[in-house]
Design a protein around this motif. Structure first.
Motif, PDB file in Angstrom:
ATOM      1  N   ALA A   4       0.857  -1.188   0.000  1.00 55.00           N
ATOM      2  CA  ALA A   4       0.000   0.000   0.000  1.00 55.00           C
ATOM      3  C   ALA A   4       0.893   1.237   0.000  1.00 55.00           C
ATOM      4  O   ALA A   4       1.516   1.570   1.015  1.00 55.00           O
ATOM      5  N   ALA A   5       0.957   1.922  -1.136  1.00 57.26           N
ATOM      6  CA  ALA A   5       1.920   3.009  -1.304  1.00 57.26           C
ATOM      7  C   ALA A   5       1.736   4.128  -0.279  1.00 57.26           C
ATOM      8  O   ALA A   5       2.713   4.644   0.270  1.00 57.26           O
ATOM      9  N   LEU A   6       0.498   4.506  -0.002  1.00 61.16           N
ATOM     10  CA  LEU A   6       0.266   5.599   0.940  1.00 61.16           C
ATOM     11  C   LEU A   6       0.721   5.228   2.340  1.00 61.16           C
ATOM     12  O   LEU A   6       1.360   6.026   3.038  1.00 61.16           O
ATOM     13  N   PHE A   7       0.391   4.011   2.756  1.00 58.23           N
ATOM     14  CA  PHE A   7       0.819   3.572   4.085  1.00 58.23           C
ATOM     15  C   PHE A   7       2.337   3.477   4.143  1.00 58.23           C
ATOM     16  O   PHE A   7       2.962   3.895   5.123  1.00 58.23           O
ATOM     17  N   ARG A   8       2.938   2.923   3.095  1.00 63.91           N
ATOM     18  CA  ARG A   8       4.392   2.770   3.050  1.00 63.91           C
ATOM     19  C   ARG A   8       5.091   4.126   3.145  1.00 63.91           C
ATOM     20  O   ARG A   8       6.042   4.299   3.916  1.00 63.91           O
TER      21      ARG A   8
ATOM     22  N   VAL B 272       7.196  -7.332  11.944  1.00 59.82           N
ATOM     23  CA  VAL B 272       6.069  -7.623  11.057  1.00 59.82           C
ATOM     24  C   VAL B 272       4.844  -6.842  11.532  1.00 59.82           C
ATOM     25  O   VAL B 272       4.512  -6.846  12.716  1.00 59.82           O
ATOM     26  N   LEU B 273       4.188  -6.156  10.596  1.00 60.56           N
ATOM     27  CA  LEU B 273       2.974  -5.403  10.896  1.00 60.56           C
ATOM     28  C   LEU B 273       1.759  -6.141  10.342  1.00 60.56           C
ATOM     29  O   LEU B 273       1.794  -6.656   9.224  1.00 60.56           O
ATOM     30  N   SER B 274       0.701  -6.189  11.137  1.00 55.49           N
ATOM     31  CA  SER B 274      -0.515  -6.876  10.710  1.00 55.49           C
ATOM     32  C   SER B 274      -1.729  -6.011  11.032  1.00 55.49           C
ATOM     33  O   SER B 274      -1.756  -5.312  12.050  1.00 55.49           O
ATOM     34  N   ALA B 275      -2.734  -6.079  10.170  1.00 55.04           N
ATOM     35  CA  ALA B 275      -3.961  -5.321  10.411  1.00 55.04           C
ATOM     36  C   ALA B 275      -4.870  -6.025  11.411  1.00 55.04           C
ATOM     37  O   ALA B 275      -5.809  -5.420  11.937  1.00 55.04           O
ATOM     38  N   HIS B 276      -4.592  -7.304  11.685  1.00 55.39           N
ATOM     39  CA  HIS B 276      -5.470  -8.094  12.552  1.00 55.39           C
ATOM     40  C   HIS B 276      -4.664  -8.831  13.620  1.00 55.39           C
ATOM     41  O   HIS B 276      -3.473  -9.095  13.441  1.00 55.39           O
ATOM     42  N   VAL B 277      -5.343  -9.179  14.712  1.00 56.06           N
ATOM     43  CA  VAL B 277      -4.721  -9.975  15.769  1.00 56.06           C
ATOM     44  C   VAL B 277      -4.715 -11.433  15.313  1.00 56.06           C
ATOM     45  O   VAL B 277      -5.770 -12.063  15.208  1.00 56.06           O
TER      46      VAL B 277
ATOM     47  N   LYS C 111      -0.914  -2.869  13.024  1.00 56.22           N
ATOM     48  CA  LYS C 111      -0.710  -1.631  12.271  1.00 56.22           C
ATOM     49  C   LYS C 111      -1.258  -0.414  13.006  1.00 56.22           C
ATOM     50  O   LYS C 111      -0.755   0.705  12.832  1.00 56.22           O
ATOM     51  N   GLU C 112      -2.265  -0.625  13.820  1.00 62.06           N
ATOM     52  CA  GLU C 112      -2.841   0.515  14.537  1.00 62.06           C
ATOM     53  C   GLU C 112      -1.829   1.149  15.491  1.00 62.06           C
ATOM     54  O   GLU C 112      -1.966   2.311  15.870  1.00 62.06           O
ATOM     55  N   ARG C 113      -0.790   0.401  15.887  1.00 63.99           N
ATOM     56  CA  ARG C 113       0.228   0.950  16.789  1.00 63.99           C
ATOM     57  C   ARG C 113       1.068   2.021  16.091  1.00 63.99           C
ATOM     58  O   ARG C 113       1.730   2.809  16.755  1.00 63.99           O
TER      59      ARG C 113
END
Length: 214
Positions: free
Chosen positions: A9-13, A81-86, A107-109
């Motif tokens: 995801a370019a914007l997030f990156r 490693v970043l994840s959107a979910h637990v 990722k919320e962190r």
């Protein structure tokens, strides 16, 4: 400290790279897939790679697979490693492979700059980082009889904070305990879990794995 960022995801990156750069890290590369990450690390290894767990082509576990590959090819590179979910099972896979210089963070962190930068620095230093939400979910599982049953409530609290990758000093601050008290609890935990030999860093990792596996 040199950091690479991998996220499709370019914007997030771009946003993540900007946050890290503003925090004083040197972002040496940004890539959109795991293959490009491995190639760039092969050419010029950073101190830490921050990797999305899901990237092209299948958007399943490419980031996790790349992180695990790096544990073998470049053990000196920390991997966050970043994840959107637990997803506790993925966190366990990551730390069981090498259990040094590895982390799993939601990722919320990223919205909390101090939490993000602390995680990157701890991973770079060879530490273990597990998102508190993952620890909480694992703690909530029903467990069969295990050595953990021998721990007191306070020892379990200390081990819970230890499972997030925190140092003794951080445990002191979180639980409002003195350093000597925390040291005593940690020694008791090692003893009750049968971890009598080896360096304290290794025993901490083994204690955390015992705890998370349940």
């Amino acid at each position: 400290m040199r950091v690479m960022v991998a996220d499709d995801a370019a914007l997030f990156r771009e946003g993540l790279a900007r946050l890290l750069a503003d925090a004083g890290f040197e972002v040496v590369a940004q890539v959109g897939d795991a293959r490009a990450l491995l190639d760039r690390i092969g050419q010029d290894p950073p101190d830490v790679a921050v990797v999305d767990i899901r990237m092209p082509p299948t958007h399943t576990t490419e980031g996790l697979d790349a992180a695990r590959a790096l544990r073998t090819s470049h053990p000196g590179v920390g991997v966050l490693v970043l994840s959107a979910h637990v997803e506790p099972h993925y966190a366990l896979q990551l730390i069981e492979d090498g259990a040094r210089g590895a982390g799993y963070l939601l990722k919320e962190r990223v919205a909390d700059l101090s939490e993000l930068t602390d995680a990157v620095r701890r991973v770079a230093a060879g530490g273990l980082v597990v998102d508190p939400s993952v620890v909480a979910q694992l703690v909530g599982r029903k467990r069969a009889r295990s050595p953990l049953d021998e721990l007191t409530d306070r020892e379990r609290e200390v081990l819970t904070v230890m499972a997030e990758g925190r140092t003794n000093q951080a445990i002191c601050r979180r639980l409002f305990l003195s350093p000597k008290t925390v040291e005593a609890y940690v020694r008791a935990i090692f003893t009750k879990l049968g971890l009598h030999q080896g360096a304290d860093d290794n025993r901490r990792v083994l204690a955390v794995l015992t705890y998370l596996r349940g």
